[in-house]
Design a protein around this motif. Structure first.
Motif, short mmCIF file in Angstrom:
data_model
loop_
_atom_site.label_atom_id
_atom_site.label_comp_id
_atom_site.label_asym_id
_atom_site.label_seq_id
_atom_site.Cartn_x
_atom_site.Cartn_y
_atom_site.Cartn_z
N ILE A 113 0.62 -1.28 -0.12
CA ILE A 113 0.13 0.20 -0.13
C ILE A 113 1.00 1.22 -0.11
O ILE A 113 0.65 2.09 -0.61
CB ILE A 113 -1.00 -0.02 1.45
CG1 ILE A 113 -1.99 -1.21 1.19
CG2 ILE A 113 -1.64 1.22 1.49
CD1 ILE A 113 -2.89 -1.34 2.23
N ILE A 114 1.93 1.36 0.83
CA ILE A 114 2.52 2.37 0.83
C ILE A 114 3.62 2.47 -0.44
O ILE A 114 3.71 3.70 -1.00
CB ILE A 114 3.76 2.37 2.24
CG1 ILE A 114 2.88 2.40 3.44
CG2 ILE A 114 4.62 3.43 2.11
CD1 ILE A 114 3.88 2.09 4.65
N ALA A 115 4.13 1.55 -0.90
CA ALA A 115 5.00 1.41 -2.05
C ALA A 115 4.04 1.76 -3.26
O ALA A 115 4.53 2.72 -4.04
CB ALA A 115 5.70 -0.05 -2.37
N ASN A 116 2.95 1.45 -3.32
CA ASN A 116 2.08 1.86 -4.52
C ASN A 116 1.55 3.31 -4.25
O ASN A 116 1.39 4.01 -5.26
CB ASN A 116 0.44 0.99 -4.59
CG ASN A 116 0.66 -0.44 -5.09
OD1 ASN A 116 1.80 -0.62 -6.18
ND2 ASN A 116 0.14 -1.51 -4.64
N ALA A 117 1.43 3.84 -3.10
CA ALA A 117 1.05 5.23 -2.97
C ALA A 117 2.06 6.11 -3.36
O ALA A 117 2.02 7.05 -4.20
CB ALA A 117 0.64 5.44 -1.47
N ILE A 118 3.51 5.57 -3.16
CA ILE A 118 4.74 6.42 -3.81
C ILE A 118 4.83 6.32 -5.05
O ILE A 118 4.91 7.23 -5.84
CB ILE A 118 5.95 5.91 -2.98
CG1 ILE A 118 5.67 6.13 -1.52
CG2 ILE A 118 7.10 6.61 -3.79
CD1 ILE A 118 7.02 5.57 -0.65
N TRP A 119 4.61 5.15 -5.74
CA TRP A 119 4.51 4.70 -7.19
C TRP A 119 3.36 5.67 -7.89
O TRP A 119 3.72 6.57 -8.92
CB TRP A 119 4.15 3.39 -7.54
CG TRP A 119 4.10 3.07 -8.89
CD1 TRP A 119 2.96 3.08 -9.62
CD2 TRP A 119 5.31 2.58 -9.73
NE1 TRP A 119 3.57 2.60 -10.73
CE2 TRP A 119 4.62 2.31 -11.08
CE3 TRP A 119 6.62 2.13 -9.43
CZ2 TRP A 119 5.38 1.73 -12.14
CZ3 TRP A 119 7.17 1.87 -10.37
CH2 TRP A 119 6.73 1.47 -11.90
N ILE A 120 2.32 5.66 -7.48
CA ILE A 120 1.14 6.48 -8.14
C ILE A 120 1.55 8.00 -7.99
O ILE A 120 1.27 8.64 -8.92
CB ILE A 120 -0.18 6.45 -7.31
CG1 ILE A 120 -0.79 4.99 -7.43
CG2 ILE A 120 -1.17 7.57 -7.77
CD1 ILE A 120 -2.04 4.48 -6.78
N LEU A 121 1.93 8.50 -6.92
CA LEU A 121 2.33 10.09 -6.89
C LEU A 121 3.42 10.37 -7.82
O LEU A 121 3.45 11.52 -8.44
CB LEU A 121 2.79 10.33 -5.49
CG LEU A 121 1.43 10.40 -4.42
CD1 LEU A 121 2.28 10.62 -3.15
CD2 LEU A 121 0.62 11.43 -4.59
N LEU A 122 4.49 9.42 -7.98
CA LEU A 122 5.67 9.70 -8.75
C LEU A 122 5.26 9.67 -10.20
O LEU A 122 5.51 10.85 -11.00
CB LEU A 122 6.84 8.91 -8.46
CG LEU A 122 7.51 9.08 -7.05
CD1 LEU A 122 8.51 8.26 -6.62
CD2 LEU A 122 8.02 10.63 -6.85
N PHE A 123 4.83 8.59 -10.59
CA PHE A 123 4.69 8.42 -12.15
C PHE A 123 3.67 7.22 -12.46
O PHE A 123 3.33 7.20 -13.70
CB PHE A 123 6.04 7.97 -12.86
CG PHE A 123 6.87 7.03 -11.87
CD1 PHE A 123 7.83 7.61 -11.36
CD2 PHE A 123 6.62 5.80 -11.93
CE1 PHE A 123 8.70 6.83 -10.68
CE2 PHE A 123 7.35 4.91 -11.16
CZ PHE A 123 8.58 5.55 -10.86
N GLY A 124 2.92 6.79 -11.58
CA GLY A 124 2.10 5.67 -11.88
C GLY A 124 0.78 6.20 -12.60
O GLY A 124 0.25 5.70 -13.42
N TRP A 125 0.43 7.36 -12.26
CA TRP A 125 -1.07 7.80 -12.58
C TRP A 125 -0.85 8.46 -14.10
O TRP A 125 -1.72 8.24 -14.82
CB TRP A 125 -1.33 8.95 -11.80
CG TRP A 125 -0.87 10.24 -11.98
CD1 TRP A 125 0.58 10.43 -10.99
CD2 TRP A 125 -0.92 11.35 -12.55
NE1 TRP A 125 0.98 11.71 -11.19
CE2 TRP A 125 0.15 12.26 -12.30
CE3 TRP A 125 -1.65 12.01 -13.84
CZ2 TRP A 125 0.36 13.54 -13.27
CZ3 TRP A 125 -1.56 12.81 -14.48
CH2 TRP A 125 -0.65 13.75 -14.05
#
Length: 121
Positions: free
Chosen positions: A65-77
């Motif tokens: 969950i934490i790693a996915n949140a960081i991923w989404i904020l940086l470039f995932g979206w």
């Protein structure tokens, strides 16, 4: 049928997209902090090469969950939005619906890669 679709996908877009994912993964491996993100880039590259006949399965765990949140904020979206818009363009034609489905699958993995496993159907 999956083999024919995978060959077409590979020739049209799979190889070039996978090369981009591999390059991003190698860039992430430069720093120690980026290694988990690089592993996810390589996972995306694997699915991008031949997405037909594969599915994404998520494990139950709170760590991603934490790693996915960081991923989404940086470039995932941004990556998910790119796959989503490409998939919607493919949906315009009836022949492109299977390709659009794979773009949506890749959008899902691009948005939430941590905790996901790629399995054969």
């Amino acid at each position: 049928m999956n083999a024919i679709l995978n060959i077409g996908w590979f020739l049209i877009t799979g190889l070039w997209t996978a090369i981009g994912w591999w390059a991003a993964g190698l860039l992430c491996y430069i720093s120690i902090i980026g290694i988990p993100f690089g592993r996810q880039c390589f996972k995306n590259a694997d699915l991008t090469l031949c997405p037909f006949g594969k599915e994404i399965v998520y494990k139950d765990s709170s760590v991603p969950i934490i790693a996915n949140a960081i991923w989404i904020l940086l470039f995932g979206w941004e990556l998910a939005l790119a796959y989503l818009s490409t998939g919607l363009i493919w949906y315009i034609t009836i022949i492109g619906i299977p390709v659009g489905n794979q773009c949506l699958k890749l959008a899902q993995l691009s948005l939430l890669p941590f905790g996901a496993e790629i399995k054969e159907k």
